[in-house]
Design a protein around this motif. Structure first.
Motif, PDB file in Angstrom:
ATOM      1  N   LEU A  23       0.762  -1.089   0.148  1.00  0.00           N
ATOM      2  CA  LEU A  23      -0.233   0.376   0.052  1.00  0.00           C
ATOM      3  C   LEU A  23       0.748   1.383   0.036  1.00  0.00           C
ATOM      4  O   LEU A  23       0.421   2.736  -0.097  1.00  0.00           O
ATOM      5  CB  LEU A  23      -0.931   0.042   1.221  1.00  0.00           C
ATOM      6  N   LEU A  24       1.501   0.879   0.631  1.00  0.00           N
ATOM      7  CA  LEU A  24       3.172   2.450   0.099  1.00  0.00           C
ATOM      8  C   LEU A  24       2.907   2.802  -1.750  1.00  0.00           C
ATOM      9  O   LEU A  24       3.105   2.132  -2.227  1.00  0.00           O
ATOM     10  CB  LEU A  24       4.531   2.122   0.693  1.00  0.00           C
ATOM     11  N   PRO A  29      12.012   3.985   0.002  1.00  0.00           N
ATOM     12  CA  PRO A  29      12.572   3.834   0.803  1.00  0.00           C
ATOM     13  C   PRO A  29      12.875   2.357   1.427  1.00  0.00           C
ATOM     14  O   PRO A  29      12.527   2.863   1.814  1.00  0.00           O
ATOM     15  CB  PRO A  29      13.602   5.021   1.007  1.00  0.00           C
ATOM     16  N   VAL A  30      13.089   1.875   0.156  1.00  0.00           N
ATOM     17  CA  VAL A  30      13.543   0.252   1.113  1.00  0.00           C
ATOM     18  C   VAL A  30      14.339   0.068   2.369  1.00  0.00           C
ATOM     19  O   VAL A  30      14.181  -1.009   3.634  1.00  0.00           O
ATOM     20  CB  VAL A  30      13.062  -0.726  -0.082  1.00  0.00           C
ATOM     21  N   SER A 195      10.638   9.876   6.828  1.00  0.00           N
ATOM     22  CA  SER A 195       8.431   9.590   5.998  1.00  0.00           C
ATOM     23  C   SER A 195       8.232   8.646   7.387  1.00  0.00           C
ATOM     24  O   SER A 195       8.347   7.606   7.572  1.00  0.00           O
ATOM     25  CB  SER A 195       8.835   8.503   4.960  1.00  0.00           C
ATOM     26  N   LEU A 196       6.676   9.726   7.937  1.00  0.00           N
ATOM     27  CA  LEU A 196       5.914   9.301   9.115  1.00  0.00           C
ATOM     28  C   LEU A 196       5.218   7.336   8.571  1.00  0.00           C
ATOM     29  O   LEU A 196       5.390   6.499   8.769  1.00  0.00           O
ATOM     30  CB  LEU A 196       5.410  10.261   9.640  1.00  0.00           C
ATOM     31  N   ALA A 199       8.468   5.015   8.493  1.00  0.00           N
ATOM     32  CA  ALA A 199       8.553   4.146  10.032  1.00  0.00           C
ATOM     33  C   ALA A 199       7.028   3.908  10.587  1.00  0.00           C
ATOM     34  O   ALA A 199       7.733   2.679  11.513  1.00  0.00           O
ATOM     35  CB  ALA A 199       8.270   5.945  11.189  1.00  0.00           C
ATOM     36  N   GLN A 200       5.382   4.223  10.093  1.00  0.00           N
ATOM     37  CA  GLN A 200       4.757   3.436  10.852  1.00  0.00           C
ATOM     38  C   GLN A 200       4.963   2.007  10.419  1.00  0.00           C
ATOM     39  O   GLN A 200       4.238   0.955  11.483  1.00  0.00           O
ATOM     40  CB  GLN A 200       3.341   4.412  10.886  1.00  0.00           C
ATOM     41  N   VAL A 201       4.635   1.853   9.319  1.00  0.00           N
ATOM     42  CA  VAL A 201       4.402   0.334   8.509  1.00  0.00           C
ATOM     43  C   VAL A 201       5.882  -0.567   9.084  1.00  0.00           C
ATOM     44  O   VAL A 201       5.734  -1.251   9.537  1.00  0.00           O
ATOM     45  CB  VAL A 201       4.757   0.154   6.879  1.00  0.00           C
TER      46      VAL A 201
END
Length: 283
Positions: A23-24, A29-30, A195-196, A199-201
């Motif tokens: 979904l990203l 950035p992996v 990237s928030l 970070a959340q994922v």
């Protein structure tokens, strides 16, 4: 029944985590994503290792963990990149070629006997993977997924050789902690801004990772490997269903046949043992 439910729950966590990655944005950035995943997983496991050892002692097998950490960081980054660009069922099917590669590596490096039934199962499973992925042309991301599966198989081979030398939580902690040595400079080189959502994922994936590991460890402590290993392939079904439901990915007859072949190939090597256990329960 409890071990079976544990494995099913673990596979659902894995498929759900892959869905969150899917979904990203495709330009996510992996390395940053994998860094957050491994960092949060390390912090979550730390209390268990501390309780287990009374304090934090450097593992005597730190060289092994360093090797695995490099493979974990690189393999996960490649896998995330493939997830971002391929259907969930496709990338999951390709990753499931890892046990087939491990079979060959174990025979070559650990002198394990493959046998006729395992050889046939490997061919059937690989046919199923081809039906699901349907590589009608050279695809960079399918190639990356296969490369990720090979890295995963090498990682599993190392783990298999040293699995009895250390507690599973200690192995989990140090392999993830040492991954920072590789992932921090890789993330810096990647050059992406914070990237928030990533970070959340990453945090969620870390929680899922620890939960999945906990469930699998306890499931295999309560049941035989031959009984539980085939159930792990339900992750392929979960991936296909989640991709179809949330991402409108095609669930064709060919894909369903491929899923069936992969699951059948996982059952074939342990068919005799499973049949014997089934007969003993019916008596």
């Amino acid at each position: 029944m409890a071990p079976l439910l544990m494995i099913l729950a673990a596979q659902l966590l894995i498929a759900s985590g892959n869905l969150l990655v899917k979904l990203l944005e495709t330009n996510t950035p992996v390395f940053q994503l994998v860094l957050y995943r491994q960092l949060f997983a390390t912090l979550l496991v730390l209390p268990f290792v501390w309780h287990l050892q009374g304090n934090l002692k450097l593992s005597p097998f730190y060289k092994v963990h360093l090797s695995r950490a490099l493979l974990i960081g690189l393999g996960n980054a490649i896998f995330m990149l493939a997830v971002l660009h391929l259907p969930l069922a496709t990338v999951t099917a390709v990753i499931y070629s890892s046990p087939l590669i491990l079979l060959l590596l174990s025979a070559f490096f650990l002198n394990e006997r493959i046998g006729y039934r395992r050889s046939v199962a490997g061919l059937i499973g690989f046919t199923g993977i081809l039906l699901i992925s349907q590589p009608t042309e050279v695809n960079l991301y399918i190639g990356l997924a296969f490369f990720g599966a090979m890295i995963s198989a090498i990682n599993s081979l190392i783990l298999k050789a040293y699995s009895t030398h250390e507690h599973p939580f200690s192995t989990l902690f140090w392999s993830n902690a040492f991954a920072m040595v590789f992932l921090i400079p890789a993330t810096w080189y990647e050059g992406a801004n914070f990237s928030l959502p990533v970070a959340q994922v990453g945090l969620t994936l870390g929680v899922f990772y620890v939960g999945m590991t906990y469930l699998i460890i306890h499931a295999y402590r309560r049941a035989d490997t031959s009984q539980m290993a085939p159930v792990e392939y339900t992750g392929l079904i979960f991936a296909a269903l989640l991709g179809w439901w949330f991402l409108d990915e095609t669930l064709s007859v060919v894909v369903c046949i491929g899923i069936g072949l992969v699951i059948f190939s996982s059952l074939l090597p342990s068919y005799g043992e499973l049949k014997a256990k089934w007969k003993s329960r019916r008596r």
